[in-house]
Design a protein around this motif. Sequence first.
Motif, PDB file in Angstrom:
ATOM      1  N   MET A  61       2.194  22.867 -27.959  1.00  0.00           N
ATOM      2  CA  MET A  61       2.826  23.343 -26.726  1.00  0.00           C
ATOM      3  C   MET A  61       3.199  24.821 -26.815  1.00  0.00           C
ATOM      4  SD  MET A  61       5.309  20.115 -25.836  1.00  0.00           S
ATOM      5  CE  MET A  61       6.193  21.014 -24.578  1.00  0.00           C
ATOM      6  N   MET A  62       3.644  25.233 -27.996  1.00  0.00           N
ATOM      7  CA  MET A  62       4.110  26.598 -28.157  1.00  0.00           C
ATOM      8  C   MET A  62       2.988  27.626 -28.119  1.00  0.00           C
ATOM      9  SD  MET A  62       7.117  27.519 -28.141  1.00  0.00           S
ATOM     10  CE  MET A  62       8.790  27.393 -28.644  1.00  0.00           C
ATOM     11  N   ILE A  63       1.813  27.279 -28.589  1.00  0.00           N
ATOM     12  CA  ILE A  63       0.715  28.253 -28.602  1.00  0.00           C
ATOM     13  C   ILE A  63       0.396  28.738 -27.184  1.00  0.00           C
ATOM     14  CG2 ILE A  63      -1.754  28.579 -29.079  1.00  0.00           C
ATOM     15  CD1 ILE A  63      -1.280  26.920 -31.672  1.00  0.00           C
ATOM     16  N   PRO A  64       0.131  27.854 -26.207  1.00  0.00           N
ATOM     17  CA  PRO A  64      -0.134  28.376 -24.856  1.00  0.00           C
ATOM     18  C   PRO A  64       1.102  29.030 -24.232  1.00  0.00           C
ATOM     19  CG  PRO A  64      -0.159  25.973 -24.838  1.00  0.00           C
ATOM     20  CD  PRO A  64      -0.076  26.404 -26.273  1.00  0.00           C
ATOM     21  N   HIS A  65       2.274  28.516 -24.566  1.00  0.00           N
ATOM     22  CA  HIS A  65       3.510  29.110 -24.054  1.00  0.00           C
ATOM     23  C   HIS A  65       3.641  30.546 -24.554  1.00  0.00           C
ATOM     24  CE1 HIS A  65       7.858  29.836 -23.707  1.00  0.00           C
ATOM     25  NE2 HIS A  65       7.779  29.010 -22.681  1.00  0.00           N
ATOM     26  N   HIS A  66       3.417  30.752 -25.837  1.00  0.00           N
ATOM     27  CA  HIS A  66       3.474  32.098 -26.406  1.00  0.00           C
ATOM     28  C   HIS A  66       2.423  33.012 -25.778  1.00  0.00           C
ATOM     29  CE1 HIS A  66       6.409  31.007 -29.314  1.00  0.00           C
ATOM     30  NE2 HIS A  66       6.016  31.828 -30.278  1.00  0.00           N
ATOM     31  N   ILE A  90      13.296  27.919 -25.916  1.00  0.00           N
ATOM     32  CA  ILE A  90      14.511  27.461 -26.592  1.00  0.00           C
ATOM     33  C   ILE A  90      14.612  25.947 -26.519  1.00  0.00           C
ATOM     34  CG2 ILE A  90      17.045  27.482 -26.466  1.00  0.00           C
ATOM     35  CD1 ILE A  90      16.701  30.440 -25.361  1.00  0.00           C
ATOM     36  N   GLU A  91      14.360  25.378 -25.349  1.00  0.00           N
ATOM     37  CA  GLU A  91      14.422  23.925 -25.179  1.00  0.00           C
ATOM     38  C   GLU A  91      13.401  23.217 -26.069  1.00  0.00           C
ATOM     39  OE1 GLU A  91      13.936  23.242 -20.994  1.00  0.00           O
ATOM     40  OE2 GLU A  91      15.834  24.230 -20.512  1.00  0.00           O
ATOM     41  N   MET A  92      12.173  23.738 -26.113  1.00  0.00           N
ATOM     42  CA  MET A  92      11.146  23.132 -26.961  1.00  0.00           C
ATOM     43  C   MET A  92      11.515  23.242 -28.431  1.00  0.00           C
ATOM     44  SD  MET A  92       7.489  23.977 -25.100  1.00  0.00           S
ATOM     45  CE  MET A  92       7.707  25.748 -24.966  1.00  0.00           C
ATOM     46  N   ALA A  93      12.063  24.389 -28.819  1.00  0.00           N
ATOM     47  CA  ALA A  93      12.458  24.579 -30.218  1.00  0.00           C
ATOM     48  C   ALA A  93      13.569  23.609 -30.608  1.00  0.00           C
ATOM     49  CB  ALA A  93      12.900  26.028 -30.440  1.00  0.00           C
ATOM     50  N   ARG A  94      14.525  23.427 -29.733  1.00  0.00           N
ATOM     51  CA  ARG A  94      15.625  22.500 -30.025  1.00  0.00           C
ATOM     52  C   ARG A  94      15.136  21.056 -30.112  1.00  0.00           C
ATOM     53  NH1 ARG A  94      20.374  25.457 -26.384  1.00  0.00           N
ATOM     54  NH2 ARG A  94      20.545  27.238 -27.802  1.00  0.00           N
ATOM     55  N   THR A  95      14.158  20.714 -29.304  1.00  0.00           N
ATOM     56  CA  THR A  95      13.561  19.377 -29.393  1.00  0.00           C
ATOM     57  C   THR A  95      12.887  19.199 -30.746  1.00  0.00           C
ATOM     58  OG1 THR A  95      13.258  19.244 -26.999  1.00  0.00           O
ATOM     59  CG2 THR A  95      11.873  17.804 -28.352  1.00  0.00           C
ATOM     60  N   GLU A  96      12.167  20.221 -31.198  1.00  0.00           N
ATOM     61  CA  GLU A  96      11.507  20.151 -32.507  1.00  0.00           C
ATOM     62  C   GLU A  96      12.525  20.010 -33.630  1.00  0.00           C
ATOM     63  OE1 GLU A  96       9.250  20.415 -36.012  1.00  0.00           O
ATOM     64  OE2 GLU A  96       8.805  19.642 -34.014  1.00  0.00           O
ATOM     65  N   VAL A  97      13.606  20.758 -33.573  1.00  0.00           N
ATOM     66  CA  VAL A  97      14.632  20.665 -34.619  1.00  0.00           C
ATOM     67  C   VAL A  97      15.177  19.244 -34.692  1.00  0.00           C
ATOM     68  CG1 VAL A  97      16.960  21.429 -35.268  1.00  0.00           C
ATOM     69  CG2 VAL A  97      15.239  23.114 -34.606  1.00  0.00           C
ATOM     70  N   GLY A  98      15.332  18.591 -33.538  1.00  0.00           N
ATOM     71  CA  GLY A  98      15.861  17.236 -33.512  1.00  0.00           C
ATOM     72  C   GLY A  98      14.854  16.156 -33.848  1.00  0.00           C
ATOM     73  N   VAL A 130       1.744  32.986 -33.009  1.00  0.00           N
ATOM     74  CA  VAL A 130       0.555  32.231 -32.598  1.00  0.00           C
ATOM     75  C   VAL A 130      -0.410  32.094 -33.776  1.00  0.00           C
ATOM     76  CG1 VAL A 130      -1.556  32.331 -31.184  1.00  0.00           C
ATOM     77  CG2 VAL A 130       0.684  32.658 -30.122  1.00  0.00           C
ATOM     78  N   ARG A 131      -0.596  33.175 -34.519  1.00  0.00           N
ATOM     79  CA  ARG A 131      -1.490  33.106 -35.678  1.00  0.00           C
ATOM     80  C   ARG A 131      -0.972  32.098 -36.703  1.00  0.00           C
ATOM     81  NH1 ARG A 131      -2.076  38.359 -33.987  1.00  0.00           N
ATOM     82  NH2 ARG A 131      -0.339  39.188 -35.213  1.00  0.00           N
ATOM     83  N   ALA A 132       0.319  32.085 -36.939  1.00  0.00           N
ATOM     84  CA  ALA A 132       0.899  31.142 -37.899  1.00  0.00           C
ATOM     85  C   ALA A 132       0.755  29.706 -37.415  1.00  0.00           C
ATOM     86  CB  ALA A 132       2.367  31.474 -38.146  1.00  0.00           C
ATOM     87  N   MET A 133       1.085  29.463 -36.150  1.00  0.00           N
ATOM     88  CA  MET A 133       0.997  28.092 -35.620  1.00  0.00           C
ATOM     89  C   MET A 133      -0.437  27.590 -35.632  1.00  0.00           C
ATOM     90  SD  MET A 133       3.836  28.054 -32.532  1.00  0.00           S
ATOM     91  CE  MET A 133       3.267  29.549 -31.705  1.00  0.00           C
TER      92      MET A 133
END
Length: 193
Positions: free
Chosen positions: A54-59, A155-163, A93-96
């Motif tokens: 999800m983060m790759i296209p978002h970024h 931020i919302e996606m990151a917090r979901t991942e942390v949880g 993006v490169r890291a992900m």
Amino acid sequence: MRRAALALVAAMSLLAFPACGAATATPGARPAGGTSAPAATGPVNDADVMFLQMMIPHHRQGMEMADLARTRAVRGEVRTLATAVETTQGDEVRAMTAWLLGWGRPLTADAHAHEAHGGLHVTSPEEITTLRRMTGVEFERRFLNVMIAHQTNAIEMARTEVGAGLNAQVKSFAHRIDQSRSAQVRQMLGELN
């Protein structure tokens, strides 16, 4: 005061992925552009994979909007912020991408895979088209408002991942995204006032 805040945002942006270019990549996990990414080792669950997918296209959308702002924003502070966003998110993006490829996972999920959690959190293509048509003060105000919403989604996606995530490195990465994007949102809110 604004310069101090801008310096803080630039530093926070770099927190999101500080080791890019400094760590050794795992065999076969070298991202495009030759930049090394640290291997995400350890157990991985579906939440880790979905977060990265999800983060790759978002970024990439964030980078596209930041690229517009580098030349269309009126104030230097906004152009500098856009440059920091574009640079940081390109490294991320490169890291992900390297992590997903290293795990043998696709870079994108099935189009319906995101339905259970409200869909893919991206800015609408129509909004980006609108930004492309604007310049000057009008562009800058719209860009800041759209980017605040865009980074709030991160931020919302990151917090979901942390949880929900399992991989310690990906969860740490998500925590750094939470911190850096929260600082960016505060900076952009300040720029709007």
